[in-house]
Motif scaffolding. Structure first.
Motif, PDB file in Angstrom:
ATOM      1  N   LYS A   1       0.684  -1.221   0.025  1.00  0.00           N
ATOM      2  CA  LYS A   1      -0.066  -0.018  -0.035  1.00  0.00           C
ATOM      3  C   LYS A   1       0.953   1.245   0.015  1.00  0.00           C
ATOM      4  CE  LYS A   1      -4.296  -1.917   1.943  1.00  0.00           C
ATOM      5  NZ  LYS A   1      -5.103  -1.745   2.986  1.00  0.00           N
ATOM      6  N   ASP A   2       1.926   1.041   0.655  1.00  0.00           N
ATOM      7  CA  ASP A   2       2.806   2.368   0.548  1.00  0.00           C
ATOM      8  C   ASP A   2       4.003   2.419  -0.547  1.00  0.00           C
ATOM      9  OD1 ASP A   2       4.558   0.340   1.221  1.00  0.00           O
ATOM     10  OD2 ASP A   2       5.421   1.026   3.133  1.00  0.00           O
ATOM     11  N   ASP A   3       3.851   1.767  -1.492  1.00  0.00           N
ATOM     12  CA  ASP A   3       4.599   1.876  -2.891  1.00  0.00           C
ATOM     13  C   ASP A   3       3.863   2.291  -3.842  1.00  0.00           C
ATOM     14  OD1 ASP A   3       7.201   1.277  -4.131  1.00  0.00           O
ATOM     15  OD2 ASP A   3       6.822  -0.779  -3.646  1.00  0.00           O
ATOM     16  N   THR A   4       3.634   3.807  -3.585  1.00  0.00           N
ATOM     17  CA  THR A   4       2.883   4.497  -4.396  1.00  0.00           C
ATOM     18  C   THR A   4       3.775   4.896  -5.840  1.00  0.00           C
ATOM     19  OG1 THR A   4       3.786   6.644  -3.351  1.00  0.00           O
ATOM     20  CG2 THR A   4       1.704   5.425  -2.728  1.00  0.00           C
ATOM     21  N   ALA A   5       5.198   4.894  -5.428  1.00  0.00           N
ATOM     22  CA  ALA A   5       6.023   5.185  -6.885  1.00  0.00           C
ATOM     23  C   ALA A   5       5.908   4.196  -7.790  1.00  0.00           C
ATOM     24  CB  ALA A   5       7.352   5.572  -6.527  1.00  0.00           C
ATOM     25  N   LEU A   6       6.133   2.860  -7.066  1.00  0.00           N
ATOM     26  CA  LEU A   6       5.968   1.845  -8.017  1.00  0.00           C
ATOM     27  C   LEU A   6       4.798   1.603  -8.683  1.00  0.00           C
ATOM     28  CD1 LEU A   6       7.342  -0.749  -9.099  1.00  0.00           C
ATOM     29  CD2 LEU A   6       6.930  -1.893  -7.047  1.00  0.00           C
ATOM     30  N   LEU A   7       3.575   1.794  -7.883  1.00  0.00           N
ATOM     31  CA  LEU A   7       2.293   1.771  -8.497  1.00  0.00           C
ATOM     32  C   LEU A   7       2.027   2.555  -9.602  1.00  0.00           C
ATOM     33  CD1 LEU A   7      -0.574   0.239  -7.906  1.00  0.00           C
ATOM     34  CD2 LEU A   7      -1.085   2.347  -6.910  1.00  0.00           C
ATOM     35  N   SER A   8       2.595   3.836  -9.538  1.00  0.00           N
ATOM     36  CA  SER A   8       2.335   4.778 -10.612  1.00  0.00           C
ATOM     37  C   SER A   8       3.310   4.420 -11.813  1.00  0.00           C
ATOM     38  CB  SER A   8       2.713   6.201 -10.496  1.00  0.00           C
ATOM     39  OG  SER A   8       2.134   6.570  -9.355  1.00  0.00           O
ATOM     40  N   ALA A   9       4.455   3.603 -11.677  1.00  0.00           N
ATOM     41  CA  ALA A   9       5.318   3.080 -12.751  1.00  0.00           C
ATOM     42  C   ALA A   9       4.730   2.154 -13.379  1.00  0.00           C
ATOM     43  CB  ALA A   9       6.599   2.869 -12.187  1.00  0.00           C
ATOM     44  N   LEU A  10       4.048   1.089 -12.668  1.00  0.00           N
ATOM     45  CA  LEU A  10       3.522   0.041 -13.143  1.00  0.00           C
ATOM     46  C   LEU A  10       2.120   0.404 -14.155  1.00  0.00           C
ATOM     47  CD1 LEU A  10       3.572  -2.518 -10.241  1.00  0.00           C
ATOM     48  CD2 LEU A  10       4.558  -2.704 -12.485  1.00  0.00           C
ATOM     49  N   ASP A  11       1.382   1.407 -13.647  1.00  0.00           N
ATOM     50  CA  ASP A  11       0.275   1.927 -14.618  1.00  0.00           C
ATOM     51  C   ASP A  11       0.720   2.578 -15.805  1.00  0.00           C
ATOM     52  OD1 ASP A  11      -2.175   1.289 -13.003  1.00  0.00           O
ATOM     53  OD2 ASP A  11      -1.779   3.042 -11.685  1.00  0.00           O
ATOM     54  N   LEU A  12       1.985   3.097 -15.897  1.00  0.00           N
ATOM     55  CA  LEU A  12       2.282   3.614 -17.012  1.00  0.00           C
ATOM     56  C   LEU A  12       3.175   2.575 -18.004  1.00  0.00           C
ATOM     57  CD1 LEU A  12       4.431   6.828 -16.015  1.00  0.00           C
ATOM     58  CD2 LEU A  12       2.203   6.724 -17.123  1.00  0.00           C
TER      59      LEU A  12
END
Length: 292
Positions: A254-265
Motif C-alpha cells: 500500500k505504501d509503494d506509491t511510486a512503483l504503483l504509478s510506474a506500473l500503471d504507465l
C-alpha cells in the motif's frame, strides 16, 4: 479463491490457516535484498513456482510472460522470486514480508494491497464438450439439472449458484473426488485445472465451472471442450449479487506509491504485448473495465 466472493488464488483464505514462523534474520535479509534490487534496477516479481497456467519456475505461466513484458516496458530486468507454497499465501508471506514487490493477477481493489488499473477482465465459464446434447448458457438453463456430474471448486460462485439451485449436495462427492478426497481442513487443496477439463473432455462429467484463466489453456489443448461465458447478472437466494466477472490488476504494498504509478504507465506501454499473451492463452475476455 472465489473471485471476490471467492476470488482468484490470492484469497483471504490465507489468513484462515496457521501462519508459518519466520526467522528474524530472514526479515533483515529481505530488506537488504530489496535495497540491492532497487539499486540494480530489477523488478522483483512474486511468483508461484508450481501453479500453472498462471506461473511456473520455467517461466511458462501466462502471468510470468505478462510480468516480463511489464518489466521490459519499465526498462527494468524481471527478477522472479519463486514461492514454493500455494499462491494464495503470496501476499501474506512474500509481498508483505518484502521478499518481492509485485504480485500479478490480483482482483482490482483488493483491500490488502494497492492495485494498478486492470489489465484484463475475465469471467467464470461453463466447460462443456463440444458434442454435448445439453443446452447450458447461464444458471437459469434447465439442462443444468440434467448434468450427471458437475465439477466445481468449493467456495466459488459455482458453489453459491449450485446451492441456490438445490444441486450442491448432488455433486458434492464428485467435487471432492477431483482432489482424490484429500482433507481440506487447515490447508489449501487445489483442484487441478487439467483434471477438471479432462474429465469433461472424456465424458466423466457433463459440466464444470471455473474461472476462465484457470482452464483456458487446457480447454484449448484438448480440442474437445468449449468455454461458455457465464453472464454477470446472478444473485443468491437472498438477492445479493454473485459476481462472475473480475478485473485483474498488479498489486504492490500500500505504501509503494511510486512503483504503483510506474506500473500503471508500463501497462499502457505493454498493452499490445499483454493482449497478445492473453489471446495466445485462449482466455475468453469480457468488456467493461471500470477505468482506463
Amino acid at each position: 479463491m472465489m473471485k471476490r466472493l471467492a476470488s482468484s488464488r490470492f484469497s483471504d483464505l490465507a489468513t484462515a490457516v496457521a501462519a508459518p514462523l519466520f526467522a528474524i534474520g530472514l526479515l533483515v535479509g529481505a530488506a537488504s535484498a530489496a535495497e540491492e534490487t532497487e539499486a540494480s534496477g530489477a523488478l522483483r516479481i512474486c511468483a508461484a513456482a508450481d501453479e500453472l497456467p498462471y506461473s511456473s519456475r520455467d517461466g511458462s505461466g501466462f502471468e510470468n510472460k505478462i510480468a516480463t513484458a511489464l518489466a521490459e516496458a519499465m526498462g527494468r530486468k524481471p527478477q522472479f522470486v519463486w514461492f514454493s507454497r500455494p499462491g494464495i499465501y503470496i501476499i501474506r508471506d512474500q509481498l508483505e514480508m518484502k521478499m518481492c514487490d509485485v504480485v500479478m493477477g490480483v482482483d482490482t481493489g483488493d483491500p490488502r494491497v494497492a492495485t494498478t488499473k486492470p489489465y484484463y477482465r475475465a469471467p467464470y465459464v461453463f466447460i462443456q464438450r463440444k458434442d454435448t446434447s445439453l443446452d447450458i448458457k447461464d444458471w437459469t438453463s434447465p439442462d443444468i439439472a440434467k448434468a450427471k456430474k458437475i465439477g466445481f471448486t468449493p467456495g466459488t460462485p459455482a458453489q453459491i449458484m449450485l446451492e441456490k439451485l438445490g444441486l450442491f449436495r448432488e455433486h458434492f462427492n464428485y467435487m471432492h473426488s477431483l482432489t482424490n478426497f484429500q482433507d481440506r481442513r487447515n490447508k489449501f487443496t487445489r483442484i487441478p485445472p487439467t483434471r477438471m477439463v479432462n474429465e469433461v473432455a472424456d465424458g466423466t462429467a457433463d459440466l464444470a465451472v471455473n474461472f476462465a484463466p484457470e482452464v483456458a489453456r487446457y480447454a484449448k489443448a484438448s480440442g474437445k471442450v468449449t468455454l461458455t461465458i457465464i453472464p454477470d447478472n446472478n444473485v443468491r437466494s437472498d438477492g445479493e449479487k454473485v459476481p462472475h466477472h473480475f478485473d485483474q490488476s498488479v498489486a504492490v504494498r500500500k505504501d509503494d506509491t511510486a512503483l504503483l504509478s510506474a506500473l500503471d504507465l508500463a501497462l499502457d506501454k505493454a498493452k499490445p504485448r499483454i493482449e497478445e499473451i492473453l489471446k495466445d492463452e485462449g482466455i475468453p475476455l469480457v468488456a467493461g473495465l471500470p477505468r482506463s
